[in-house]
Design a protein around this motif. Structure first.
Motif, short mmCIF file in Angstrom:
data_model
loop_
_atom_site.label_atom_id
_atom_site.label_comp_id
_atom_site.label_asym_id
_atom_site.label_seq_id
_atom_site.Cartn_x
_atom_site.Cartn_y
_atom_site.Cartn_z
N HIS A 160 0.84 -1.21 0.00
CA HIS A 160 0.00 0.00 0.00
C HIS A 160 0.87 1.26 0.00
CE1 HIS A 160 -3.43 2.56 0.78
NE2 HIS A 160 -2.81 3.08 1.81
N ARG A 161 1.92 1.25 0.82
CA ARG A 161 2.81 2.41 0.88
C ARG A 161 3.54 2.61 -0.44
NH1 ARG A 161 3.54 7.46 1.87
NH2 ARG A 161 5.68 8.05 2.41
N PHE A 162 3.97 1.52 -1.08
CA PHE A 162 4.67 1.63 -2.35
C PHE A 162 3.78 2.28 -3.40
CE2 PHE A 162 6.37 0.25 -6.40
CZ PHE A 162 7.75 0.26 -6.20
N GLN A 163 2.50 1.89 -3.44
CA GLN A 163 1.58 2.47 -4.41
C GLN A 163 1.31 3.94 -4.11
OE1 GLN A 163 0.69 1.04 -7.21
NE2 GLN A 163 1.92 -0.74 -6.57
N GLU A 164 1.25 4.30 -2.83
CA GLU A 164 1.11 5.71 -2.47
C GLU A 164 2.27 6.53 -3.02
OE1 GLU A 164 -1.34 5.85 1.76
OE2 GLU A 164 0.87 5.79 1.78
N LEU A 165 3.46 5.98 -2.85
CA LEU A 165 4.65 6.68 -3.34
C LEU A 165 4.67 6.75 -4.86
CD1 LEU A 165 7.24 5.12 -0.86
CD2 LEU A 165 6.48 7.51 -0.90
N GLU A 166 4.19 5.71 -5.52
CA GLU A 166 4.11 5.74 -6.98
C GLU A 166 3.20 6.87 -7.45
OE1 GLU A 166 5.33 3.56 -9.87
OE2 GLU A 166 6.82 3.86 -8.30
N HIS A 167 2.08 7.03 -6.76
CA HIS A 167 1.15 8.11 -7.11
C HIS A 167 1.81 9.48 -6.89
CE1 HIS A 167 -2.64 10.17 -7.73
NE2 HIS A 167 -2.48 10.81 -6.57
N GLU A 168 2.50 9.62 -5.77
CA GLU A 168 3.19 10.88 -5.50
C GLU A 168 4.31 11.13 -6.50
OE1 GLU A 168 5.57 13.25 -1.91
OE2 GLU A 168 4.72 11.24 -1.54
N LYS A 169 4.96 10.07 -6.92
CA LYS A 169 6.05 10.20 -7.90
C LYS A 169 5.53 10.82 -9.20
CE LYS A 169 8.95 6.75 -8.28
NZ LYS A 169 9.50 5.42 -8.68
N LEU A 170 4.36 10.38 -9.64
CA LEU A 170 3.78 10.93 -10.86
C LEU A 170 3.51 12.43 -10.71
CD1 LEU A 170 2.68 10.41 -13.69
CD2 LEU A 170 0.48 9.81 -12.65
N GLN A 171 3.03 12.81 -9.55
CA GLN A 171 2.80 14.24 -9.30
C GLN A 171 4.11 15.01 -9.32
OE1 GLN A 171 0.73 13.95 -5.52
NE2 GLN A 171 -1.27 14.19 -6.52
N CYS A 172 5.15 14.43 -8.76
CA CYS A 172 6.46 15.09 -8.74
C CYS A 172 7.00 15.30 -10.16
CB CYS A 172 7.45 14.29 -7.92
SG CYS A 172 7.14 14.33 -6.14
N ILE A 173 6.76 14.34 -11.01
CA ILE A 173 7.22 14.48 -12.40
C ILE A 173 6.50 15.64 -13.07
CG2 ILE A 173 7.22 13.35 -14.67
CD1 ILE A 173 7.59 10.69 -13.18
N ARG A 174 5.20 15.70 -12.85
CA ARG A 174 4.42 16.79 -13.46
C ARG A 174 4.85 18.15 -12.92
NH1 ARG A 174 -1.39 13.68 -12.74
NH2 ARG A 174 -1.26 12.41 -14.65
N TRP B 256 12.24 17.37 -8.41
CA TRP B 256 13.20 16.29 -8.55
C TRP B 256 13.83 15.87 -7.22
CZ3 TRP B 256 11.24 14.93 -12.66
CH2 TRP B 256 11.02 15.78 -13.74
N ASP B 257 13.96 16.81 -6.29
CA ASP B 257 14.51 16.43 -4.99
C ASP B 257 13.59 15.44 -4.27
OD1 ASP B 257 16.67 18.04 -5.42
OD2 ASP B 257 15.95 19.71 -4.19
N ARG B 258 12.29 15.71 -4.32
CA ARG B 258 11.33 14.83 -3.69
C ARG B 258 11.30 13.48 -4.42
NH1 ARG B 258 9.56 12.07 0.22
NH2 ARG B 258 7.38 11.42 0.06
#
Length: 259
Positions: A180-194, A198-200
């Motif tokens: 569950h935590r990994f998927q949360e981070l994946e979702h946040e990663k997509l937002q960071c790309i948009r 890059w630091d986050r």
């Protein structure tokens, strides 16, 4: 999924033995090939087919054990995991091809191609070729264990690699909470790309890398089987190598004659 200390020790012992057996087999294959006329197609299948494949199988086996230690406690880094899978692919394809080189060497040595009628009928696991094999080799190849190994495992993974979904080692094993935590981070990663944060992104990657445990299994498709399950990587490669060595010993002991 992890290996016990006792199993780790047994696999290290088995690895040392099978690497020596493979090296001996390479030398014996070269000796058999060198004894033939330079223009012989049988020589080509032994020297440039089987011997080359054996070198690749041996080195790929060594590299998987080096890149993915049996006592690994953390998931592999992406590059290391990619290298493991590259060597796994080389192992699977060349191991399977070995049996075809041996089949061709036998068929050409005894001038059987015209009697077979079609190049597609050449193969140690095909009845069309097996009927010409000496009894000792034919009985080995048609045994329940070898038939199951070839039909349910070797051919399945080779065909998947060549035509469909290549074998792969999952990057990690997770608990439900970790997943569950990994998927949360994946979702946040997509937002960071948009947002070009890059630091986050780096922080997220580091947190994801620390989640879970290494997966010691490999597979090829989630969809082709009703209940796919990983096969343990290190024991399977050892078993495959031992199987090839045993078959090669029988082959070279009897390939000088037909049924």
């Amino acid at each position: 999924m992890s290996y016990s200390p006792a199993n780790i020790e047994k696999m290290h012992v088995s690895l040392r033995a099978v690497l020596q057996d493979l090296q001996t087999l390479i030398l014996n294959t070269v000796i058999e090939g060198k004894a033939l006329e330079p223009a012989s197609p049988v020589r080509e299948h032994l020297l440039h087919g089987a011997a080359r494949r054996l070198q690749t199988v041996k080195r790929a086996l060594e590299r998987v054990f080096e890149l993915f230690p049996l006592d690994s406690a953390l998931p592999l880094a992406n590059d290391a995991l990619s290298d493991v899978q590259t060597n796994l692919h080389a192992f699977v394809m060349n191991l399977y091809g070995l049996y075809d080189n041996w089949a061709w060497a036998f068929v050409l040595r005894h001038d059987l191609l015209s009697r077979l009628g079609d190049r597609r009928r050449v193969g140690l696991f095909l009845q069309s070729t097996q009927k010409f094999l000496p009894a000792e080799l034919r009985e080995h190849l048609t045994s329940e264990a070898m038939t199951r190994w070839h039909g349910e495992y070797a051919k399945s993974f080779r065909d998947a690699l060549a035509h469909r979904i290549p074998p792969y080692v999952p990057p990690s094993e997770f608990t439900e909470q970790e997943s569950h935590r990994f998927q949360e981070l994946e979702h946040e990663k997509l937002q960071c790309i948009r947002q070009m944060r890059w630091d986050r992104m780096q922080e997220i990657s580091e947190e994801q890398a620390a989640l879970g445990r290494p997966c010691f299994g490999f597979m090829h498709s989630f969809q082709e089987d009703e209940a796919p399950r990983p096969i343990l990587l290190h024991p399977q490669l050892l078993t495959d190598s031992i199987t090839a060595v045993e078959c090669a010993k029988l082959f070279f002991a009897h390939w000088h004659r037909t049924a």
